[in-house]
Design a protein around this motif. Structure first.
Motif, mmCIF file in Angstrom:
data_model
loop_
_atom_site.group_PDB
_atom_site.id
_atom_site.type_symbol
_atom_site.label_atom_id
_atom_site.label_comp_id
_atom_site.label_asym_id
_atom_site.label_seq_id
_atom_site.Cartn_x
_atom_site.Cartn_y
_atom_site.Cartn_z
ATOM 1 N N GLU A 138 21.889 -9.514 -5.141
ATOM 2 C CA GLU A 138 20.777 -10.342 -5.610
ATOM 3 C C GLU A 138 20.754 -10.477 -7.111
ATOM 4 N N GLU A 139 20.170 -11.571 -7.526
ATOM 5 C CA GLU A 139 19.799 -11.763 -8.930
ATOM 6 C C GLU A 139 18.848 -10.623 -9.326
ATOM 7 N N GLU B 244 5.885 -4.521 -11.135
ATOM 8 C CA GLU B 244 5.795 -4.633 -9.676
ATOM 9 C C GLU B 244 4.389 -4.308 -9.186
ATOM 10 N N GLU C 68 10.557 -7.271 -1.520
ATOM 11 C CA GLU C 68 10.842 -6.867 -0.137
ATOM 12 C C GLU C 68 9.580 -6.977 0.711
ATOM 13 N N MET D 124 15.718 -9.427 -11.030
ATOM 14 C CA MET D 124 14.477 -10.013 -11.568
ATOM 15 C C MET D 124 13.881 -9.037 -12.576
ATOM 16 N N LYS E 141 8.524 4.392 -7.676
ATOM 17 C CA LYS E 141 9.642 4.660 -6.755
ATOM 18 C C LYS E 141 10.681 5.628 -7.299
ATOM 19 N N LYS F 94 22.037 -4.270 -2.224
ATOM 20 C CA LYS F 94 21.156 -3.658 -1.220
ATOM 21 C C LYS F 94 21.862 -3.551 0.129
HETATM 22 P P1 AMP Z 1 13.419 -2.492 -2.308
HETATM 23 O O1 AMP Z 1 13.731 -1.304 -1.450
HETATM 24 O O2 AMP Z 1 14.063 -3.752 -1.895
HETATM 25 O O3 AMP Z 1 11.948 -2.618 -2.593
HETATM 26 O O4 AMP Z 1 13.951 -2.127 -3.757
HETATM 27 C C1 AMP Z 1 13.597 -0.923 -4.409
HETATM 28 C C2 AMP Z 1 13.332 -1.192 -5.863
HETATM 29 O O5 AMP Z 1 14.480 -1.755 -6.481
HETATM 30 C C3 AMP Z 1 12.231 -2.224 -6.093
HETATM 31 O O6 AMP Z 1 10.969 -1.653 -6.071
HETATM 32 C C4 AMP Z 1 12.601 -2.738 -7.465
HETATM 33 O O7 AMP Z 1 12.155 -1.857 -8.472
HETATM 34 C C5 AMP Z 1 14.095 -2.718 -7.441
HETATM 35 N N1 AMP Z 1 14.606 -4.043 -7.061
HETATM 36 C C6 AMP Z 1 14.889 -4.479 -5.816
HETATM 37 N N2 AMP Z 1 15.337 -5.751 -5.831
HETATM 38 C C7 AMP Z 1 15.327 -6.130 -7.133
HETATM 39 C C8 AMP Z 1 15.698 -7.338 -7.802
HETATM 40 N N3 AMP Z 1 16.185 -8.391 -7.150
HETATM 41 N N4 AMP Z 1 15.558 -7.362 -9.142
HETATM 42 C C9 AMP Z 1 15.109 -6.282 -9.821
HETATM 43 N N5 AMP Z 1 14.756 -5.116 -9.251
HETATM 44 C C10 AMP Z 1 14.873 -5.037 -7.916
#
Ligand code: AMP
Ligand code: GLY
Length: 420
Positions: A184-185, A191, A282, A187, A213, A142
């Motif tokens: 990151e790990e 959601e 997040e 997961m 998304k 990220k």
């Molecule tokens: P974010 O902008 O951080 O919400 O990330 C966008 C999308 O990426 C999230 O809605 C998840 O589907 C996926 N995602 C983010 N972080 C992780 C994680 N640590 N493990 C698995 N999927 C993730």
């Protein structure tokens, strides 16, 4: 009361729509607004990030300002309005770091023991790459800062993770937002999004919701800002809700207080329901978009009363009520979004929507008598129904009436994820 809403997307249209029902508002402005918002609010052509101009306009015209998008919050627009003596809804710059810096947000979660994916932060390309080789895939990379929901790569193999490090740290695809990366790990689990009203002390979650998304049907393609959303989520049971309240929501509010930067506004929790319990994916410092669209169509309480109670730190006095049933928003986007797309195409067919349907505009502009596309996400067709199936069917019926060149939408919005 004269109210100014800052922003110009589907979320801001939904906020203006909800505020326009408040008997307490005598004049509603939106800056910059869009083609749909201009029907219910007077639009002022000011860039949402232009703090100086916005404060100047607000001083002349508004008693209360709602700062809705992430960028002006991260830049400190609420602080600037407050310094000018104008009441403003939204977190201060320091509190908005929960969204504007993923590194900061992860640090808060670590310090206050709030469940999230294990992580490390890197600004050095070689160190990031060795970490990836050491941990293997799947793994998540990220960008630290704001990147329009596109700064996250869930890498299923090592090569994809290494490439993501290159674009973010070397090619600077996200500018300064990619000065450091979080690795990151990965997961697993479905959601759920919870948006919550908070005045820094009291926190009141809204209905649960789910965002879709990925760009294409079947959860395929790149991440976008969101191609549709619905509420409530059938996965968010009362047991999950209680656990989230005690282990995530209240600890986050208390953490921000303890840091001396109480969070006032809408706090967005992106959650993953993992086999080891709910974890934070997040935080965002604002209403989600498109989540705000279905949510606000089910809100019964006057939104302005809630905003004012938050600014005055008396949220505990307000009883927030919701309509029964479900709501679903399907986004119509420009073909090519979230990458390259063309704009300037005429939109037709907005009349004759099914009952209980609102069309919120995201990227539209009025040109004479016509309405034209002007952004990646163009419209959010948002329908209510007694059940999620009914709401979803209505939204798709509405979509069937609308056309513009190269229009694109997903055909599976409103279907809860089984797994992710
Ligand atoms: P974010 O902008 O951080 O919400 O990330 C966008 C999308 O990426 C999230 O809605 C998840 O589907 C996926 N995602 C983010 N972080 C992780 C994680 N640590 N493990 C698995 N999927 C993730
Ligand atoms: N729909 C995701 C967001 O607003 O960040």
């Amino acid at each position: 009361m004269r109210v100014l809403v800052v922003g110009g997307g589907g979320r801001e249209h939904a906020i203006c729509w909800a505020l326009s029902k408040s008997p307490r508002i005598s004049k509603l402005y939106c800056a910059p607004g869009n083609g749909g918002i201009s029907e219910i609010a007077e639009c002022a052509n000011i860039d949402a990030k232009d703090i100086g101009e916005m404060v100047h306009f607000a001083k002349e015209n508004a008693d209360f300002v709602v700062v809705a998008p992430d960028d002006p919050l991260a830049l400190g627009m609420v602080d600037a309005l407050e310094s000018a003596g104008i009441r403003a809804f939204g977190p201060n710059k320091d509190a908005a770091r929960l969204e504007s810096s993923k590194e900061y947000a992860k640090g808060i979660m670590k310090k206050y023991d709030i469940s999230t994916a294990a992580y490390s932060v890197f600004s050095d390309v070689d160190a990031a790459k060795s970490f990836i080789h050491e941990h293997g895939a799947p793994i998540v990379v990220k960008a630290d800062g704001l990147a329009l929901g596109k700064g996250v790569v869930v890498a299923m193999d090592i090569q994809a993770a290494l490439e993501a490090v290159d674009w973010m740290l070397l090619d600077k695809r996200f500018g300064d937002s990619g000065n450091s990366v979080i690795i990151e790990e990965c997961m697993t689990g479905p959601e759920v999004t919870i948006l919550a009203f908070t005045d820094g002390k009291t926190i009141v979650p809204m209905l649960s919701s789910q965002d879709h998304k990925r760009a294409f049907t079947g959860d395929l393609g790149p991440n976008t800002g969101g191609m549709g959303a619905f509420c409530p989520s059938p996965l968010y049971t009362p047991e999950v809700a209680e656990k989230c309240m005690n282990e995530i929501f209240l600890p986050t509010v208390k953490a921000m207080q303890a840091e001396g930067t109480p969070f006032k506004g809408v706090l967005y929790f992106g959650l993953m329901l993992t086999p080891n319990g709910p974890k934070v994916v997040e935080y965002n410092a604002r209403f989600g978009d498109p989540e705000a669209q279905p949510l606000l169509t089910l809100l019964k309480t006057d939104l302005f009363d809630i905003f004012e109670a938050i600014v005055d730190e008396r949220l505990h006095e307000i009883d927030i009520e919701w309509h029964d049933g479900s709501a679903c928003c399907v986004v119509l986007a420009s073909g090519g979004y979230p990458e390259q797309y063309e704009t300037g195409f005429e939109i037709t067919g907005l009349g004759g929507m099914p009952d209980g349907t609102e069309v919120f505009h995201a990227g539209t502009v009025r040109e004479g008598d016509t309405l034209q596309t002007s952004g990646g996400r163009v419209l959010g067709v948002t329908a209510r129904g007694k059940t999620l199936d009914q709401a979803t069917a209505r939204a798709y019926e509405g979509i069937g009436h609308i056309s513009f060149k190269n229009s694109h939408h997903r055909t599976d919005i409103g279907r809860p994820q089984k797994n992710a």
